[in-house]
Every structure is written in C-alpha cells, then in structure tokens.
Design a protein around this motif. Sequence first.
Motif, PDB file in Angstrom:
ATOM      1  N   ARG A   1       0.609  -1.490  -0.280  1.00 47.78           N
ATOM      2  CA  ARG A   1       0.058   0.350  -0.268  1.00 47.78           C
ATOM      3  C   ARG A   1       0.538   0.828  -0.118  1.00 47.78           C
ATOM      4  NH1 ARG A   1      -2.958   3.609   3.698  1.00 47.78           N
ATOM      5  NH2 ARG A   1      -0.983   2.258   5.558  1.00 47.78           N
ATOM      6  N   LEU A   2       0.869   1.758  -1.175  1.00 45.48           N
ATOM      7  CA  LEU A   2       1.429   3.089  -0.879  1.00 45.48           C
ATOM      8  C   LEU A   2       0.520   4.522   0.398  1.00 45.48           C
ATOM      9  CD1 LEU A   2       3.513   5.460  -2.406  1.00 45.48           C
ATOM     10  CD2 LEU A   2       0.818   6.216  -3.634  1.00 45.48           C
ATOM     11  N   VAL A   3       1.970   4.723   0.837  1.00 45.62           N
ATOM     12  CA  VAL A   3       2.051   5.764   2.226  1.00 45.62           C
ATOM     13  C   VAL A   3       2.481   6.719   1.606  1.00 45.62           C
ATOM     14  CG1 VAL A   3       2.086   6.368   4.871  1.00 45.62           C
ATOM     15  CG2 VAL A   3       1.682   3.847   3.811  1.00 45.62           C
TER      16      VAL A   3
ATOM     17  N   TYR B   1       8.753  10.649  -5.159  1.00 48.02           N
ATOM     18  CA  TYR B   1       8.322  10.727  -6.808  1.00 48.02           C
ATOM     19  C   TYR B   1       7.469  11.786  -6.532  1.00 48.02           C
ATOM     20  CZ  TYR B   1       7.053  10.352 -11.286  1.00 48.02           C
ATOM     21  OH  TYR B   1       6.398  10.595 -12.146  1.00 48.02           O
ATOM     22  N   ASP B   2       6.726  11.642  -5.260  1.00 47.19           N
ATOM     23  CA  ASP B   2       5.722  12.601  -5.682  1.00 47.19           C
ATOM     24  C   ASP B   2       5.793  14.125  -5.218  1.00 47.19           C
ATOM     25  OD1 ASP B   2       3.921  10.666  -6.235  1.00 47.19           O
ATOM     26  OD2 ASP B   2       3.273  10.050  -3.501  1.00 47.19           O
ATOM     27  N   ARG B   3       7.298  14.091  -4.077  1.00 49.41           N
ATOM     28  CA  ARG B   3       7.620  15.242  -4.330  1.00 49.41           C
ATOM     29  C   ARG B   3       8.681  15.672  -4.959  1.00 49.41           C
ATOM     30  NH1 ARG B   3      12.590  14.974  -1.357  1.00 49.41           N
ATOM     31  NH2 ARG B   3      12.369  13.183  -0.222  1.00 49.41           N
TER      32      ARG B   3
END
Length: 182
Positions: A164-166, A170-172
Amino acid sequence: MNGPEENIKNKLGLVHVYTGNGKGKTTACLGLAFRASGRGLRVVMLQFLKPANSYGEHLASEMIPNFTMEPMGADHMVGREVTREEDLELTRRGLERAEEVLTSGDYDMVILDEINNSMSFGLLTPGDLIGILERRAPNTEVVLSGRGVPQEIIDYADLVTEMRLVKHPYDRGVKARKGIEY
Ligand code: ATP
Ligand code: MG
C-alpha cells in the motif's frame, strides 16, 4: 540445515501474489529469489513489460549461478491506452516461455514479474495464466507480481500481499534512482 535428509522441495508448489501501488513488489520477488537460491533452489524470473540490461538486478543475478533472469518486454513503456501489436506479440512469447519453465521441472521457483500489469492492460487474461499454472510441474513455487491483479488470480493464489502506498519521494519530484529503483 539443508542436507540430503531434509527435502525442502517437497513442501513447495504454492502461488504468491505481490500487488498494490506501493513500492516493493519486484524487490519482494528479488528477495525471495535471493533466499531460495541460497538454499540451492533453482530460480527463474521472467520479467514481463521490462527491457533487457536496464536493471541492477540483471547484473546481480549473473553472480548467482542458480538464479536466471529473462526480460520479456519491449524498449518502451506499455500504457493502458496503447496496447500495441508488439506488446501482444511479446506477451504471447512471454507466456510460451512461462509455460516452458513451469512445465519443465527444471525450476523450483518461477517468478513472473509484472505479469499482473499485463493482465490489467488486457494483454492476457487470468484464464490464460491459470491454464498454464494448472499444468506446472509438481513442487514448483510460483510468484506473480505487479499492480492491478485480477480477482480470479487472488482467488487462485495461496498468498496475496498488497503493497500500500503511504509515501513515495517521487511525489515530491525525486526521480528513479540507480541502485534503488533500477
Ligand atoms: P520495486 O521495483 O522498487 O520493488 P515495484 O515493483 O513495487 O517497485 P512497479 O509498480 O513495478 O513497482 O513500478 C515501477 C517503477 O516505479 C519502479 O522503479 C518502482 O521502484 C517505482 N515505483 C514503485 N512504486 C512507486 C510509487 N508509488 N511512486 C513512484 N514510483 C514508484
Ligand atoms: Mg515492479
């Protein structure tokens, strides 16, 4: 203990699934391959949708005699909208190769990395895969990885883990790093 008195192979034959949007699916496969090969098991990992020579694990697998990796993908990414003829053909060849390694009895563990993505992209059906898995040699442990595993495969498997992505850098804006992502 791994002597002749202890036959570890007769306990093998189950099906694992590693799925979900968090990082760790392919690395879980590689971890299993590393552990199994250390016990003298013969491991092969077919990588659907992945090109040759782009991954640290390809280099590392060459240092382990009973662990083989075979990239089965093209040199481009496969997207949900672009189901190219080439990808269908590569998937067909990948399945043929999967059938060979699963039925030969030459391998104790067969890992089909990213095959779940191939199913979710519609490049093969869960029925195609289950048909091949049903014909596998006795005591062949199977590992299936990738995002978007279909329910039929969850029902068929013995072990299913969802990463599960917590949080992911990459998102920053942190791009894939050598030695960590590839
Ligand atoms: P890994 O190969 O690191 O174990 P994975 O197999 O779980 O990751 P894939 O879904 O195959 O991940 O993703 C392909 C690439 O994207 C890999 O380089 C992976 O490390 C990276 N990645 C995985 N999860 C994420 C995420 N949530 N956001 C951005 N990149 C990700
Ligand atoms: Mg992966």
